[in-house]
Design an enzyme around this catalytic site. Structure first.
Site, PDB file in Angstrom:
ATOM      1  N   GLY A  14      49.694  23.760  39.266  1.00 16.02           N
ATOM      2  CA  GLY A  14      50.298  24.934  38.616  1.00 16.02           C
ATOM      3  C   GLY A  14      51.146  25.670  39.637  1.00 16.02           C
ATOM      4  CB  ALA A  15      52.712  24.368  42.714  1.00 11.94           C
ATOM      5  CB  SER A  16      56.306  25.942  38.937  1.00 14.86           C
ATOM      6  OG  SER A  16      55.594  25.617  37.755  1.00 14.86           O
ATOM      7  N   GLY A  17      53.844  28.442  38.886  1.00 15.66           N
ATOM      8  CA  GLY A  17      53.488  29.624  38.078  1.00 15.66           C
ATOM      9  C   GLY A  17      53.327  30.900  38.889  1.00 15.66           C
ATOM     10  CB  ALA A  20      50.986  29.076  42.308  1.00 20.87           C
ATOM     11  CE  LYS A 151      40.070  38.514  35.633  1.00 18.18           C
ATOM     12  NZ  LYS A 151      41.120  38.979  34.831  1.00 18.18           N
ATOM     13  CE  LYS A 185      40.115  43.952  44.817  1.00 19.55           C
ATOM     14  NZ  LYS A 185      41.501  44.256  45.120  1.00 19.55           N
ATOM     15  CG  ASP A 238      42.310  42.032  32.581  1.00 19.89           C
ATOM     16  OD1 ASP A 238      42.463  40.849  32.943  1.00 19.89           O
ATOM     17  OD2 ASP A 238      43.008  42.972  33.022  1.00 19.89           O
ATOM     18  CG  HIS A 243      37.541  42.112  38.419  1.00 20.05           C
ATOM     19  ND1 HIS A 243      37.437  40.806  38.804  1.00 20.05           N
ATOM     20  CD2 HIS A 243      38.823  42.272  37.989  1.00 20.05           C
ATOM     21  CE1 HIS A 243      38.602  40.191  38.608  1.00 20.05           C
ATOM     22  NE2 HIS A 243      39.461  41.060  38.107  1.00 20.05           N
TER      23      HIS A 243
HETATM   24  C1  BG6 Z   1      43.118  41.118  37.474  1.00 16.13           C
HETATM   25  C2  BG6 Z   1      43.446  41.641  36.112  1.00 16.13           C
HETATM   26  O1  BG6 Z   1      41.976  40.304  37.430  1.00 16.13           O
HETATM   27  O2  BG6 Z   1      42.878  42.209  38.335  1.00 16.13           O
HETATM   28  C3  BG6 Z   1      44.617  42.591  36.143  1.00 16.13           C
HETATM   29  O3  BG6 Z   1      43.729  40.555  35.245  1.00 16.13           O
HETATM   30  C4  BG6 Z   1      44.395  43.673  37.178  1.00 16.13           C
HETATM   31  O4  BG6 Z   1      44.843  43.155  34.875  1.00 16.13           O
HETATM   32  C5  BG6 Z   1      43.978  43.073  38.507  1.00 16.13           C
HETATM   33  O5  BG6 Z   1      45.599  44.386  37.318  1.00 16.13           O
HETATM   34  C6  BG6 Z   1      43.579  44.157  39.492  1.00 16.13           C
HETATM   35  O6  BG6 Z   1      43.348  43.613  40.750  1.00 16.13           O
HETATM   36  P1  BG6 Z   1      43.526  44.487  42.045  1.00 16.13           P
HETATM   37  O7  BG6 Z   1      43.044  43.601  43.137  1.00 16.13           O
HETATM   38  O8  BG6 Z   1      44.975  44.796  42.155  1.00 16.13           O
HETATM   39  O9  BG6 Z   1      42.717  45.715  41.852  1.00 16.13           O
END
Ligand code: BG6
Length: 479
Positions: A14-17, A20, A151, A185, A238, A243
């Site tokens: 998927g190197a053109s997306g 990536a 994801k 992070k 999302d 997260h």
């Molecule tokens: C992604 C989400 O997983 O995390 C995005 O799909 C979101 O919608 C992003 O903007 C936020 O990541 P970070 O590292 O910029 O806080």
């Protein structure tokens, strides 16, 4: 960082997306720049489009950056890095195309045993077929093969299980590296250290002392051209289900026996399985004004761009303590932080009426920091008291290192190269996370949902109903 001696080939599928270009290659470059890639390495891009190599390389170059801006050798290193990238086109579901890739890699690797890391920067609906092709034609010979995926891992329990079966048909759990970039992070990693390497915190970290925790994710921009994608998922899928839930696990899991992947995964999984099932009534959802007019958003969409919820953990350490999660786009701020509020007890005799007592604030981004809110006497002859803050700002405390904090993707890709799995999400954790959210999502998305998205104005704190939710639950712990 320990030196890693295995010759390694990294194939970015998927190197053109977008992913990536924006994340994978810049992270690989940074590892290269810092001398962290194995001594013998190859990086190959693979995607469907037949692209001209130089054009593809110059597009990648556009997104490369050095974290410390005044590095003189940066441009030279970028050129060197770019020269080492090669590209091949082929279909994801074609074992023949992957056999061609394999022949190419064999030449590149001089037919020496070389570990292969396949980074799938492709949509999940092609994970299964791409993995099938890799397995059939392109696994490493006499060396390890690993596959990195990201994801969305499905939309609910059912679609996750399907995806999981597709992946498991080709690769073992040990070979699969599922990224949740929040886990990579810096400050999220520090949570384990703060909690378990500091006697004072470890003692305080329980329902007897903590009134509630609030994990906050705010962005001061909208979907940034990704509305078509975003609308199929919404903020709960999302950000929250992955997260923020991972952050919650690091904040509340038991002490692991060691920092090895298996031990960390054991306590994280246990914690996730102890969260009480969620219902629609545990949520407040919102949508920013103007969202429906964005390109790719169907008319009348009720997809939330904001959500707040409350969770309870059914174990001895946390019984009765509310955990609040808030995530929203197009709000007043861009930040991710955790607020741990302590019970007030008798301390409030000094400060009647004050709503917040002691509090630890762990700021994940921007400006990484940890601070503790405490009462002090204001200097002077009067007997005034004030809340002040004991601050640890990374940029002061770790002056040199904080200029060069690695992006989460760098850490995660490096760990995947090294075969270090502790920062990757285990299959079991994902299953539990989906089981936790799916019933509430179904309820929220049904026509007769008791909770409807509240419209909010971009640039604000989001729906005030979220504050009410927190007030109600806080009052149940300590009025
Ligand atoms: C992604 C989400 O997983 O995390 C995005 O799909 C979101 O919608 C992003 O903007 C936020 O990541 P970070 O590292 O910029 O806080």
């Amino acid at each position: 960082v320990k030196e890693f001696k295995d010759p390694t080939t990294i194939v970015v599928v998927g190197a053109s997306g977008d992913l990536a270009h924006k994340k994978t290659f810049p992270a690989l470059f940074s590892l290269y720049y810092h001398g962290l890639l194995p001594q013998r390495f190859h990086i190959v891009g693979y995607a469907r489009k037949a692209l001209d190599l130089e054009g593809w390389r110059s597009n990648i170059l556009l997104n490369l950056a050095c974290r410390v801006l005044d590095q003189k050798d940066c441009a030279t290193k970028m050129e060197e890095f770019i020269e080492r990238l090669s590209y091949m086109s082929g279909q994801y579901d074609s074992a023949e195309d992957f056999a061609k890739l394999d022949a190419y890699l064999e030449d590149l690797e001089d037919r020496q045993p070389t570990g292969r890391l396949f980074y799938l920067a492709i949509p999940p609906n092609v994970f299964g077929s791409a993995m099938g092709s890799i397995k059939a034609s392109a696994v490493a010979k006499n060396a390890w093969t690993r596959v990195v995926v990201e994801k969305p891992f499905g939309r609910d329990t059912e679609s996750y299980m399907e995806l999981r079966d597709q992946c498991a048909a080709h690769f073992q759990e040990e070979q699969l590296y599922r990224i949740d970039h929040y886990v990579g992070k810096e400050v999220v990693q520090n949570m384990v250290v703060l909690r378990f390497a500091n006697f004072i915190f470890e003692q305080l970290w329980c329902k007897e002392n903590i009134r509630d925790m609030h994990i906050i994710f705010e962005e001061n921009f909208g979907t940034e051209g990704r509305a078509g994608y975003f609308d199929q998922f919404g903020i709960i899928r999302d950000i929250m289900q992955n997260h923020l839930l991972q952050v919650l696990a690091y904040l509340t899991m038991e002490r692991p026996k060691s920092l090895h992947a298996a031990d960390i995964n054991r306590v994280k999984t246990k914690l996730l399985s102890e969260i009480m099932p969620l219902k629609a009534k545990d949520f407040v959802v919102g949508q920013y004004e103007g969202y429906r007019e964005e390109d790719g958003v169907p008319e009348g969409s009720v997809t939330p761009t904001f959500a707040a919820c409350v969770m309870y953990i059914n174990n001895q350490q946390w019984e009765g303590v509310p955990f609040f999660l808030t995530a929203g786009k197009n709000l007043h701020n861009r930040k991710a932080e955790v607020r741990v509020r302590f019970k007030k007890g008798h301390s409030m005799d000094f400060f009647p009426g004050e709503e917040v007592g002691n509090e630890i604030i762990i700021r994940i981004q921007p400006d990484e920091a940890v601070s503790l809110r405490v009462v002090n006497k204001v200097p002077g002859l009067a007997k005034d008291l004030a809340y002040t803050s004991l601050d640890l700002l990374y940029k002061d405390a770790f002056e040199k290192e904080s200029k060069d904090i690695a992006d989460a993707y760098e850490r995660l890709i490096l760990d995947a190269i090294h075969g270090e799995k502790s920062l990757f999400v285990h299959d079991e954790q994902l299953r539990i996370s989906w089981e936790l959210f799916t019933p509430a999502l179904k309820e929220l998305e049904s026509e007769d949902s008791p909770v409807k998205p509240v419209l909010y104005t971009p640039g604000t704190k989001g729906p005030p109903e979220a504050d009410d939710l927190r007030h109600i639950h806080r009052a149940m712990v300590e009025p």
